[in-house]
Structure formats: C-alpha cells, structure tokens
Design a protein around this motif. Structure first.
Motif, short mmCIF file in Angstrom:
data_model
loop_
_atom_site.label_atom_id
_atom_site.label_comp_id
_atom_site.label_asym_id
_atom_site.label_seq_id
_atom_site.Cartn_x
_atom_site.Cartn_y
_atom_site.Cartn_z
N LEU A 163 100.87 5.05 -14.23
CA LEU A 163 99.66 4.83 -15.04
C LEU A 163 99.68 3.41 -15.61
N VAL A 164 98.57 2.70 -15.42
CA VAL A 164 98.43 1.34 -15.97
C VAL A 164 97.12 1.27 -16.75
N TRP A 165 97.22 0.95 -18.05
CA TRP A 165 96.03 0.80 -18.88
C TRP A 165 95.41 -0.57 -18.64
N GLY A 166 94.07 -0.61 -18.57
CA GLY A 166 93.37 -1.86 -18.32
C GLY A 166 92.45 -2.26 -19.46
N ALA A 167 91.35 -2.92 -19.10
CA ALA A 167 90.41 -3.43 -20.11
C ALA A 167 89.67 -2.27 -20.79
N SER A 168 89.21 -2.55 -22.03
CA SER A 168 88.50 -1.52 -22.77
C SER A 168 87.32 -2.12 -23.52
N LYS A 169 86.42 -1.24 -23.96
CA LYS A 169 85.30 -1.66 -24.80
C LYS A 169 84.79 -0.46 -25.57
N LEU A 170 84.05 -0.73 -26.65
CA LEU A 170 83.44 0.34 -27.43
C LEU A 170 81.99 0.49 -27.00
N VAL A 171 81.59 1.71 -26.74
CA VAL A 171 80.24 2.00 -26.28
C VAL A 171 79.53 2.87 -27.32
N PRO A 172 78.43 2.37 -27.91
CA PRO A 172 77.70 3.15 -28.92
C PRO A 172 77.15 4.46 -28.35
N VAL A 173 77.28 5.54 -29.12
CA VAL A 173 76.74 6.82 -28.68
C VAL A 173 75.70 7.36 -29.67
N GLY A 174 75.50 6.66 -30.80
CA GLY A 174 74.48 7.08 -31.76
C GLY A 174 75.05 7.41 -33.12
N TYR A 175 74.21 7.26 -34.13
CA TYR A 175 74.58 7.57 -35.51
C TYR A 175 75.80 6.78 -35.98
N GLY A 176 75.90 5.55 -35.50
CA GLY A 176 77.00 4.68 -35.91
C GLY A 176 78.33 5.00 -35.25
N VAL A 177 78.33 5.95 -34.34
CA VAL A 177 79.57 6.34 -33.65
C VAL A 177 79.67 5.61 -32.31
#
Length: 218
Positions: A163-177
């Motif tokens: 297992l190798v972890w790569g790039a990440s990002k935060l994706v809005p799903v609504g209500y500030g989450v």
C-alpha cells in the motif's frame, strides 16, 4: 500419411507411452515434428492420465514464439507416430516404439538435460509484472468540527505491505463538511481494500465512513 486422431483415447495413450522416454517427437531437440503434434492436440491433456504428453506439451509451449523457426519436417511426425502401421501383426511380436535398455538410458539423460534447460529458461524470464491498481479512496468525517488534519494523519498512519498513500484533497459535501479524498496505489495480491476500510473505520474519533470512489488497473 497423416497424424493419428488424438481425440481417440487409445492413440493418446500410445503417444504418452512414446514420450515416456523421449523429450521430443524426433531427435534430441525441438523440431517441426513437435510443432505438428502440438498443433494437432490443440488443448492441454489430462496430466493425471497422460503425464508424459502433459510434460511434453508444457515444454513445447515454452518454444511457442520460436515455432516457425524450428528445423525439421512436420511430415516426420506422422511417420514416427503411425500407430496403425503394425495392424495385422501380432502385438506381442511388435515393439511400436523400438526402445531398448541402452536407448532408454540415453533418452533419460537427454530428458534430464532438457528439463534442466527448460527450468533455466523459465527462471531467466523471471516473475511476471506485479498487478497494481490506482484507487481513489474517500473518508467522511463526523461533522464540520472534525479536525481533518488529524483525520488524514491517522489515516496515513495505516501501513500495509503493498500500500502506498498518494496525493489528497478535501472535497466539500455540504453544510460546511468536507470529505478527505486520497489517491492510493495497491498491489492487488497483497492489499485487501475491505481490510483497509475496516482499519480506517477503527479511527472512530474522526471517521464516520469510507468509500472506494474509483479504481483503475495500472
């Protein structure tokens, strides 16, 4: 003269007996005679019933890319394997394969050399490419107050062979989450994505759920 019908069990048994002390149909190296019989058989035989034919098939298969360049005459196979030639003669008086103790000893020596050569060729090729997949992995927090930095830190702390972890990002799903979307590369034979999700779910202080958003073979 044509080759015997190898869909006939009796002919296939005779071929198995023929190959019991031989590595090749004609002579001491692969030739067009082997190619002729190999193409006639078409599919692998039952190795339990016909061990010598099965062993020979695997050996000739290793030459598959070289078949067109092998020397010899395909017609020679039909001459050597003309099982019906002894028809009308007493089977007890006829040795279809004409072997004696001296020839058997030499054939065994040749067979051992060819098996060793085949194994060396196989080893030289090395293992095949490792199957891998690129996976888009998503982790959803409990709410908008969840510390996403700590969540990602905990997720990346999971270690699995392959297992190798790569790039990440935060994706809005609504209500500030926002959910964490992270790319990973996994070796298919080593990493169970179900197990990975179970381990992520164990991060109970931060993780509500996880999901496999996308997956693609490398």
């Amino acid at each position: 003269m044509s080759l015997p019908d190898f869909t006939n069990a009796e002919n296939l048994s005779k071929l198995d007996s023929f190959l019991a002390s031989k590595s090749y149909i004609d002579g001491h190296e692969a030739s067009q005679a082997d190619v002729a019989v190999y193409e006639t058989l078409k599919s692998p035989v039952d190795s339990a019933k016909y061990p010598n034919v099965s062993r020979w098939q695997e050996h000739i298969k290793s030459y598959e890319a070289e078949h067109s360049g092998l020397q010899g005459d395909k017609a020679k196979a039909a001459e050597l394997l003309n099982f019906g030639a002894a028809a009308g003669e007493n089977d007890d008086d006829v040795d279809l394969f004409g072997s004696d103790e001296e020839e058997d000893a030499e054939a065994e020596r040749i067979k051992a050399e060819r098996v060793k050569e085949y194994q060396a060729r196989k080893a030289a090729k090395g293992p095949g490419p490792v199957a891998k997949s690129v996976v888009t992995f998503e982790v959803k927090p409990w709410d908008d107050e969840t510390d996403m930095v700590e969540l990602e830190k905990e997720v990346r702390a999971i270690e699995m062979d392959g297992l190798v972890w790569g790039a990440s990002k935060l994706v809005p799903v609504g209500y500030g989450v926002s959910k964490l979307q992270i790319t990973i590369v996994v070796e298919d034979d080593k990493v169970s994505l179900d197990e990975l999700q179970e381990r992520v779910q164990e991060i109970e202080d931060y993780v509500q759920s996880s999901d496999i958003a996308a997956m693609q073979k490398l």
